[in-house]
Write an enzyme that holds these catalytic residues in place. Structure first.
Site, PDB file in Angstrom:
ATOM      1  N   ARG A 203       0.945  -1.300  -0.129  1.00 62.17           N
ATOM      2  CA  ARG A 203       0.061  -0.023  -0.026  1.00 62.17           C
ATOM      3  C   ARG A 203       0.893   1.255  -0.074  1.00 62.17           C
ATOM      4  O   ARG A 203       0.455   2.039  -0.694  1.00 62.17           O
ATOM      5  CB  ARG A 203      -0.942   0.082   1.216  1.00 62.17           C
ATOM      6  CG  ARG A 203      -1.864  -1.061   1.183  1.00 62.17           C
ATOM      7  CD  ARG A 203      -2.689  -0.982   2.575  1.00 62.17           C
ATOM      8  NE  ARG A 203      -3.479  -2.408   2.444  1.00 62.17           N
ATOM      9  CZ  ARG A 203      -3.742  -3.192   3.468  1.00 62.17           C
ATOM     10  NH1 ARG A 203      -3.250  -3.233   4.594  1.00 62.17           N
ATOM     11  NH2 ARG A 203      -4.578  -4.285   3.186  1.00 62.17           N
ATOM     12  N   PHE A 219     -11.721  -3.713  -5.757  1.00 60.52           N
ATOM     13  CA  PHE A 219     -11.517  -4.788  -4.720  1.00 60.52           C
ATOM     14  C   PHE A 219     -11.026  -4.301  -3.603  1.00 60.52           C
ATOM     15  O   PHE A 219     -10.092  -4.671  -3.050  1.00 60.52           O
ATOM     16  CB  PHE A 219     -10.630  -6.213  -5.235  1.00 60.52           C
ATOM     17  CG  PHE A 219     -11.219  -6.636  -6.708  1.00 60.52           C
ATOM     18  CD1 PHE A 219     -12.174  -7.518  -6.596  1.00 60.52           C
ATOM     19  CD2 PHE A 219     -10.326  -5.999  -7.724  1.00 60.52           C
ATOM     20  CE1 PHE A 219     -12.446  -7.805  -7.994  1.00 60.52           C
ATOM     21  CE2 PHE A 219     -10.814  -6.635  -8.997  1.00 60.52           C
ATOM     22  CZ  PHE A 219     -11.813  -7.549  -9.104  1.00 60.52           C
ATOM     23  N   ASP A 290      -6.753  -5.423  -7.145  1.00 58.44           N
ATOM     24  CA  ASP A 290      -6.295  -6.684  -6.019  1.00 58.44           C
ATOM     25  C   ASP A 290      -7.278  -7.555  -5.659  1.00 58.44           C
ATOM     26  O   ASP A 290      -8.168  -7.733  -4.690  1.00 58.44           O
ATOM     27  CB  ASP A 290      -6.214  -5.830  -4.612  1.00 58.44           C
ATOM     28  CG  ASP A 290      -5.824  -6.515  -3.625  1.00 58.44           C
ATOM     29  OD1 ASP A 290      -4.803  -7.892  -3.952  1.00 58.44           O
ATOM     30  OD2 ASP A 290      -5.730  -6.312  -2.402  1.00 58.44           O
ATOM     31  N   CYS A 330      -3.263 -13.067  -6.001  1.00 54.21           N
ATOM     32  CA  CYS A 330      -2.846 -13.923  -4.770  1.00 54.21           C
ATOM     33  C   CYS A 330      -3.416 -15.310  -5.072  1.00 54.21           C
ATOM     34  O   CYS A 330      -3.312 -16.016  -4.216  1.00 54.21           O
ATOM     35  CB  CYS A 330      -3.681 -13.237  -3.648  1.00 54.21           C
ATOM     36  SG  CYS A 330      -5.436 -13.520  -3.749  1.00 54.21           S
TER      37      CYS A 330
HETATM   38  N1  SAH Z   1      -7.423  -4.559  -1.351  1.00 59.69           N
HETATM   39  C1  SAH Z   1      -7.668  -4.996  -0.273  1.00 59.69           C
HETATM   40  C2  SAH Z   1      -7.916  -6.546  -0.080  1.00 59.69           C
HETATM   41  C3  SAH Z   1      -8.701  -7.081  -1.277  1.00 59.69           C
HETATM   42  S1  SAH Z   1      -9.658  -8.614  -1.135  1.00 59.69           S
HETATM   43  C4  SAH Z   1      -6.819  -4.531   0.865  1.00 59.69           C
HETATM   44  O1  SAH Z   1      -5.790  -3.915   0.497  1.00 59.69           O
HETATM   45  O2  SAH Z   1      -7.006  -5.034   2.033  1.00 59.69           O
HETATM   46  C5  SAH Z   1     -10.721  -8.879  -2.103  1.00 59.69           C
HETATM   47  C6  SAH Z   1     -11.802  -7.992  -2.067  1.00 59.69           C
HETATM   48  O3  SAH Z   1     -12.641  -8.106  -3.444  1.00 59.69           O
HETATM   49  C7  SAH Z   1     -12.863  -8.209  -1.129  1.00 59.69           C
HETATM   50  O4  SAH Z   1     -13.213  -7.484  -0.277  1.00 59.69           O
HETATM   51  C8  SAH Z   1     -14.314  -8.789  -1.864  1.00 59.69           C
HETATM   52  O5  SAH Z   1     -15.426  -8.488  -1.115  1.00 59.69           O
HETATM   53  C9  SAH Z   1     -14.163  -7.865  -3.189  1.00 59.69           C
HETATM   54  N2  SAH Z   1     -14.555  -8.858  -4.348  1.00 59.69           N
HETATM   55  C10 SAH Z   1     -14.732  -9.920  -4.648  1.00 59.69           C
HETATM   56  N3  SAH Z   1     -15.099 -10.181  -5.937  1.00 59.69           N
HETATM   57  C11 SAH Z   1     -15.569  -9.018  -6.122  1.00 59.69           C
HETATM   58  C12 SAH Z   1     -16.022  -8.544  -7.531  1.00 59.69           C
HETATM   59  N4  SAH Z   1     -16.529  -9.310  -8.455  1.00 59.69           N
HETATM   60  N5  SAH Z   1     -16.202  -7.041  -7.463  1.00 59.69           N
HETATM   61  C13 SAH Z   1     -15.862  -6.293  -6.624  1.00 59.69           C
HETATM   62  N6  SAH Z   1     -15.081  -6.919  -5.253  1.00 59.69           N
HETATM   63  C14 SAH Z   1     -15.301  -8.040  -5.391  1.00 59.69           C
END
Ligand code: SAH
Length: 386
Positions: A203, A219, A290, A330
């Site tokens: 980050r 995400f 992400d 990931c």
């Molecule tokens: N970037 C974040 C971690 C992301 S984890 C950090 O730094 O903490 C992945 C995230 O994607 C989760 O919050 C989940 O709710 C979301 N997610 C999963 N599928 C998705 C989609 N199709 N569209 C939007 N969000 C999604």
């Protein structure tokens, strides 16, 4: 050599009928002693090796010593009372199936193998003694547990239950003497163990490109990338996540760490919202991708690759020339090489020149064991898109 997984197909014979999670001796076909590990009757990974030393029994003192070594390996990382850091990372720390995340005075634990599930009490006692935490909470809700024939298990293991929102400073490696911004972590209701600690350092890396930028955080979960971007002076923030509770946490994080910054919080599917932005002609200076793990097994790799390519192509189309794409995967099953090929494919289709300016990975509290390449799962490409 010394890879900790023994698949069912590699086993010639099983002597006796070991119970799930029982410690077993591993011998070569010619009868030579090789290693000692934990048996799993359900998983394709039939044995997980925990020691190659014939003198070392897999007893409670072993468990404690292995946890102590994992803790010693994190010396200096997020030590403070409000620090947050992964303390035990499963096979990579020689403790197959055990994940321990420290969130200030609380521990959030996953026990994902039969071996750890049957040793839950011993694990809890060892952690209570070593950390003297206020509470230990179990979050073994991962689907991986299914492959072990285990049910999800969540709840308080020891001490006091964690509050709904804890204010912590996840390890960020901003540099000596620099204090990372506080973030709210929900141990009981949040995703995984409550927070994505593996992205903490990234980050700060991505934020270095965000001064004055219009940032699109796809995400977003609890808004980690956005919070750092805001503190680095981003001009605008747009966060997209399907989870309303994740966005609520993100909003609270921004209010706490970046008051006055306006952020657009979009509850929706990234695949759909990015298409809508493209149709509207919206552009951004920085896009973060992400996504959650797309590939959970070998036969999902192809589909996962299509998913990664789709969002990367869309993100490139939304970037103004010279903009920055921070693209992560990931999925351990998608190798760094394959991931780069996927982003390459997206660049070709988008008719954009794309330069890799930085390669990112998981933080130092998620070490990669050389004999267990599967422990390297998070990869990120920081790209300049022309
Ligand atoms: N970037 C974040 C971690 C992301 S984890 C950090 O730094 O903490 C992945 C995230 O994607 C989760 O919050 C989940 O709710 C979301 N997610 C999963 N599928 C998705 C989609 N199709 N569209 C939007 N969000 C999604």
């Amino acid at each position: 050599m010394r890879h900790p997984w023994i698949f069912s197909g590699a086993i010639g014979a099983v002597r006796g009928s070991p119970a799930g999670g029982e410690a077993v001796e591993i011998h070569s076909a010619s009868g030579e002693w090789l290693a000692r590990g934990f048996y799993s009757g359900e998983s394709q990974i039939r044995v997980r090796v925990a020691t190659w030393d014939s003198e070392q029994p897999l007893d409670t003192p072993w468990l404690r010593t292995a946890i102590e070594r994992a803790v010693a390996g994190r010396a200096g990382l997020a030590d403070g009372p409000d620090g947050a850091c992964r303390m035990v990372f499963s096979e990579a720390d020689g403790l197959p199936g055990l994940i321990v995340d420290r969130y200030g005075p609380y521990l959030s634990v996953q026990m994902l193998t039969q071996a750890m599930a049957v040793r839950a009490d011993a694990v809890t006692v060892a952690l209570a003694e070593l950390f003297d935490p206020r509470g230990i909470y179990e979050r073994s809700d991962a689907d991986v547990r299914e492959k072990e024939g285990l049910l999800s298990h969540e709840g308080l293991l020891w001490g006091e239950p964690p509050p709904e929102r804890l204010e912590l400073r996840p390890l960020s490696l901003l540099g000596a003497g620099t204090v990372p911004p506080p973030m709210l972590v929900d141990l009981q209701g949040g995703q995984k163990t409550g927070h994505y600690l593996d992205q903490a350092a990234n980050r700060a890396r991505v934020a270095a490109y965000c001064r004055g930028a219009n940032v699109l955080d796809c995400f977003s979960y609890s808004g980690g990338f956005s919070l750092y971007a805001a503190q680095a002076g981003a001009a605008s923030l747009t966060l997209i996540d399907t989870s309303a509770s994740a966005l609520a946490l993100a909003q609270a994080n921004l209010a706490l760490g970046a008051p006055g910054v306006t952020a657009e919080l979009v509850e929706g599917d990234v695949f759909r919202v990015l298409r809508q932005y493209r149709a509207e002609g919206r552009t951004f200076d920085v896009v973060v991708l992400d996504p959650p793990k797309f590939a959970h097994s070998q036969h999902q790799i192809e589909r996962a690759a299509r998913g990664y390519k789709d969002i990367n192509l869309l993100a490139m189309q939304l970037l103004r020339p010279g903009g920055v794409l921070a693209s992560f995967s990931c999925s351990g099953l998608v190798s760094p090489d394959l991931f780069q090929k996927i982003v390459f494919g997206a660049a070709v289709d988008a008719h954009r020149d794309v330069q890799i300016v930085e390669r990112l990975g998981q933080g130092p509290d998620h070490p990669v064991l050389l004999t267990f390449p599967e422990s390297e799962y998070l990869k990120g490409l920081l790209c300049r898109v022309w």
